[in-house]
Design an enzyme around this catalytic site. Structure first.
Site, PDB file in Angstrom:
ATOM      1  N   GLY A   1      46.786  41.492  66.902  1.00  0.00           N
ATOM      2  CA  GLY A   1      48.091  41.045  67.363  1.00  0.00           C
ATOM      3  C   GLY A   1      49.106  40.836  66.267  1.00  0.00           C
ATOM      4  N   CYS A   2      50.119  40.069  66.667  1.00  0.00           N
ATOM      5  CA  CYS A   2      51.328  39.880  65.886  1.00  0.00           C
ATOM      6  C   CYS A   2      51.078  38.854  64.799  1.00  0.00           C
ATOM      7  CB  CYS A   2      52.369  39.371  66.872  1.00  0.00           C
ATOM      8  SG  CYS A   2      54.033  39.368  66.323  1.00  0.00           S
ATOM      9  N   VAL A   3      50.230  39.174  63.844  1.00  0.00           N
ATOM     10  CA  VAL A   3      49.912  38.184  62.822  1.00  0.00           C
ATOM     11  C   VAL A   3      49.469  38.880  61.546  1.00  0.00           C
ATOM     12  CG1 VAL A   3      47.484  37.844  63.369  1.00  0.00           C
ATOM     13  CG2 VAL A   3      48.807  35.942  62.473  1.00  0.00           C
TER      14      VAL A   3
END
Lengths: 432, 102
Positions: free
Chosen positions: B100-102
Site C-alpha cells: 500500500g501507500c507507505v
C-alpha cells in the site's frame, strides 16, 4: 501478469479492444498531435534525474500512440512499419508496463509545459487502462487495489483493529484536550461530517488522525468515521481499473447516505481528493447528492469563522509547503492550505516553483507500492529534494500521505534533515 | 551485500528479498543504513516484536500494538526509527515491504 490460459493472440485482442474503448474524442487527438519538440523533457522530474530518451514524456506517450496507430489508423493497419505502428506483442506490452507505470507518476507537469498543450498524463492513463484490462498491473499496485476491494481498505486492516486504534487515540486525546468529548468517533449516525482517512494514518502514522480529531473537537464539529469504508485512497485510479475505482467510490457514497451525514470530508491525500472530488461523479455517471471537500477547505473555514483560535508562535520553526500534484495541479486546491499555514505558522516560506507548476516528489502514480521501481523513485526525487533544501525549512507541510512517505525517504537519502507534517498537525499544534 | 558470511539481497526499496536469512547482525547492518549507530534495547524490543508478529500473522503489526507491547509512545517510535514504523522498523526487522501507500 496475464492469465496463463490466454494465448498471446487472445491478450493482443483484449488489449486492442480496451484501447479502442478508452481512446476516443480528445484523447485520440492528443495521441496524434505530438510535434516532438522535446520541451517536455526538462519539465519531468524523472527525465531530469536520468535524461535518457525513454524518460522523455513524449517518448512514453509515443509507446501508447504506436499501438493506437496500428489498430486505429488506416496507414497503420496496412503499412504499420511506415508509421512506426506496433502490435500488442508480449514484448511490446512489457515495454508499455515499464513506460506507463515505471517511468511516469502521472503528475501532469509535462502537459503544462507542452508547446501545444497535449495532456500527456491522459495518454499514459489510457495505457494504464489497457494494461489493467488485460491483468498486467504490477503486482504491488494490484495487491493494493485487491486489498481495498476485498477488505474495504488498502492495508487490509481488520475492523477490530480500527476500533482499537480509535479507542487508543481517544485515550490520549482526552488527556491532551482535557475533555471526554475529544475522541475519534466511529460509526456515529446523523453527524454532520463523514471523515475519510488514509489507512496509513490508522496503521503506521496516527498523529495526523489524532490532530484532526483534536481540531474537530476544538471547532465543536459533529463528525464520524465509518468502520466499513473509511479509506480516502483509490488505487483503482492509479492502476487504471475504472471498475474498481467506481466500486470504491460507490461504497463510500452509499455509506455517507446510510450514516445520514451532510458532507464528506477528505483527509490530506492528493489522488484521493482528485478521485473522490472530481473523477467519482464520472465513474458513477451522476452528480453526488452531497458536497465532498478536502479537510484543508474545512480548516480554512474554521479559522475564517473564528471556530478555532490559534497562535502561530507555537509553530516557530521554518515551514515550507509541498504541493501534491493530484491535489493542486489536477485538483485545483492551492490556496486554502496557504491561508491556513499563514495563520498557524510563524515563518512560512514557499519553495520554487510552486502551486500548479510544482515538481512531483516522485512518489505519485502508485510508485510507492511498486518496489521494482524503488531506486528510480528515489532518484527522481532529486529535484524536489533540492527545492526543499533551498528553503532552509526544517518542516515540510505536506497535504498528502503518499507524498509524505516519499518526502520522508528523500529527507533520509538526500540528508535534508527535515520533518514531514500534515497541515492539520500544524493546526493542532497551534491551537490555543 | 555480505553479512556474517551470508549473501543478503535487497529489493529496490531496500527490503530483504529473503526474510528467512534475517538475523541480529543483518538487523544491525540495516539499522546502520537508517542512521542508527547502535541498536538500543528499545530498538530491539520494537524489531523483535514486529518480527514475531509477522511470523504469526504474515502482516506488519499496527503501530498501536507496537506501542502497547513494547511500552513506547508513538512519538518515540518516530524518533527511534526516523523512516517510521514501515520503511524504518519493518525494514530493520527483515520484513517484506508492507503493501500500500507507505
Amino acid at each position: 501478469m496475464p492469465a496463463d490460459d490466454k494465448t498471446p493472440a487472445d491478450i493482443a485482442t483484449a488489449a486492442r479492444e480496451a484501447l479502442v474503448r478508452v481512446v476516443r474524442g480528445a484523447a485520440a487527438y492528443h495521441l496524434n498531435a505530438c510535434v516532438r519538440c522535446g520541451l517536455c523533457g526538462e519539465s519531468c522530474h524523472i527525465y531530469r534525474a536520468d535524461p535518457t530518451p525513454e524518460n522523455l514524456p513524449a517518448a512514453k506517450a509515443a509507446k501508447v500512440a504506436s499501438h493506437y496507430r496500428r489498430y486505429c489508423t488506416l496507414v497503420g493497419r496496412y503499412l504499420p512499419r511506415l508509421v512506426g505502428a506496433r502490435d500488442f506483442t508480449s514484448a511490446a506490452l512489457e515495454e508499455l508496463v515499464e513506460a506507463v507505470y515505471g517511468r511516469c507518476t502521472g503528475c501532469g507537469r509535462c502537459g503544462l509545459h507542452c508547446s501545444i498543450g497535449l495532456d500527456v498524463a491522459a495518454i499514459i492513463r489510457a495505457g494504464r487502462h489497457v494494461l489493467a484490462s488485460i491483468g498486467m498491473v504490477p503486482d504491488g499496485l494490484q495487491r493494493t487495489v485487491s486489498n481495498q476491494l476485498e477488505t474495504g481498505n488498502q492495508m487490509a486492516i481488520p475492523r477490530d483493529e480500527l476500533l482499537s486504534t480509535a479507542e487508543w487515540l481517544s485515550e490520549d486525546l482526552k488527556l491532551e484536550r482535557g475533555d471526554e468529548a475529544a475522541r475519534v468517533y466511529v460509526d456515529q449516525p446523523g453527524q454532520r461530517i463523514l471523515y475519510l482517512v488514509n489507512p496509513r494514518e490508522v496503521k503506521f502514522f496516527p498523529l495526523s488522525l489524532m490532530a484532526a480529531a483534536g481540531v474537530f473537537h476544538a471547532a465543536g464539529e459533529r463528525w464520524t468515521m465509518s468502520s466499513k469504508f473509511y479509506d480516502v485512497t483509490n488505487y483503482g485510479f492509479y492502476s487504471g481499473d475504472d471498475d474498481a475505482a467506481r466500486e470504491l467510490t460507490r461504497r463510500v457514497m452509499e455509506e455517507a447516505r446510510a450514516l445520514g451525514v451532510q458532507e464528506v470530508i477528505l483527509s490530506e491525500c492528493g489522488h484521493g481528493f482528485r478521485s473522490f472530488r472530481w473523477e467519482g461523479p464520472n465513474w458513477l455517471g451522476q452528480e453526488y447528492p452531497l458536497p465532498v471537500r478536502s479537510v484543508l477547505e474545512l480548516l480554512e473555514e474554521y479559522l475564517a469563522a473564528g471556530r478555532i483560535k490559534v497562535d502561530p508562535a507555537k509553530n516557530s520553526a521554518r515551514v515550507t509547503l509541498h504541493d501534491p500534484c493530484n491535489l493542486v495541479r489536477w485538483g485545483g486546491v492551492s490556496e486554502p492550505q496557504r491561508r491556513v499555514l499563514h495563520q498557524v505558522v510563524q515563518d512560512f516560506v514557499e519553495m520554487t516553483p510552486n502551486r500548479q507548476d510544482n515538481f512531483c516528489c516522485g512518489g505519485g502514480g502508485g510508485m510507492l507500492s511498486m518496489s521494482e521501481y524503488g531506486d528510480r523513485r528515489v532518484a527522481s526525487g532529486a529535484t524536489k529534494a533540492e527545492q526543499i533544501r533551498a528553503t532552509g525549512a526544517s518542516i515540510v507541510a505536506t497535504p498528502c500521505h503518499n507524498c509524505a512517505d516519499q518526502l520522508l525517504e528523500l529527507s533520509k537519502r538526500y540528508k535534508l534533515g527535515v520533518e514531514i507534517q500534515a497541515v492539520v498537525e500544524l493546526v493542532y499544534s497551534a491551537l490555543l | 551485500m555480505e553479512v556474517g558470511g551470508k549473501q543478503i539481497d535487497f529489493d529496490k526499496d531496500g527490503f530483504m528479498t529473503d526474510p528467512g536469512l534475517w538475523d541480529e547482525q543483518v538487523a544491525s547492518t540495516i539499522a546502520g543504513e537508517e542512521g542508527i549507530a547502535e541498536m538500543s534495547d528499545k530498538h530491539w524490543g520494537i524489531v523483535n516484536f514486529i518480527r514475531t508478529y509477522w511470523q504469526q500473522h504474515d502482516l506488519a503489526p499496527p503501530v498501536r500494538l507496537i506501542c502497547k507491547e513494547v511500552g513506547v509512545s508513538v512519538r518515540e517510535i518516530y524518533k527511534l526509527f526516523t523512516s517510521g514504523p514501515a520503511r524504518g522498523a519493518c525494514r530493520v526487522a527483515g520484513l517484506p515491504k508492507p503493501d500500500g501507500c507507505v
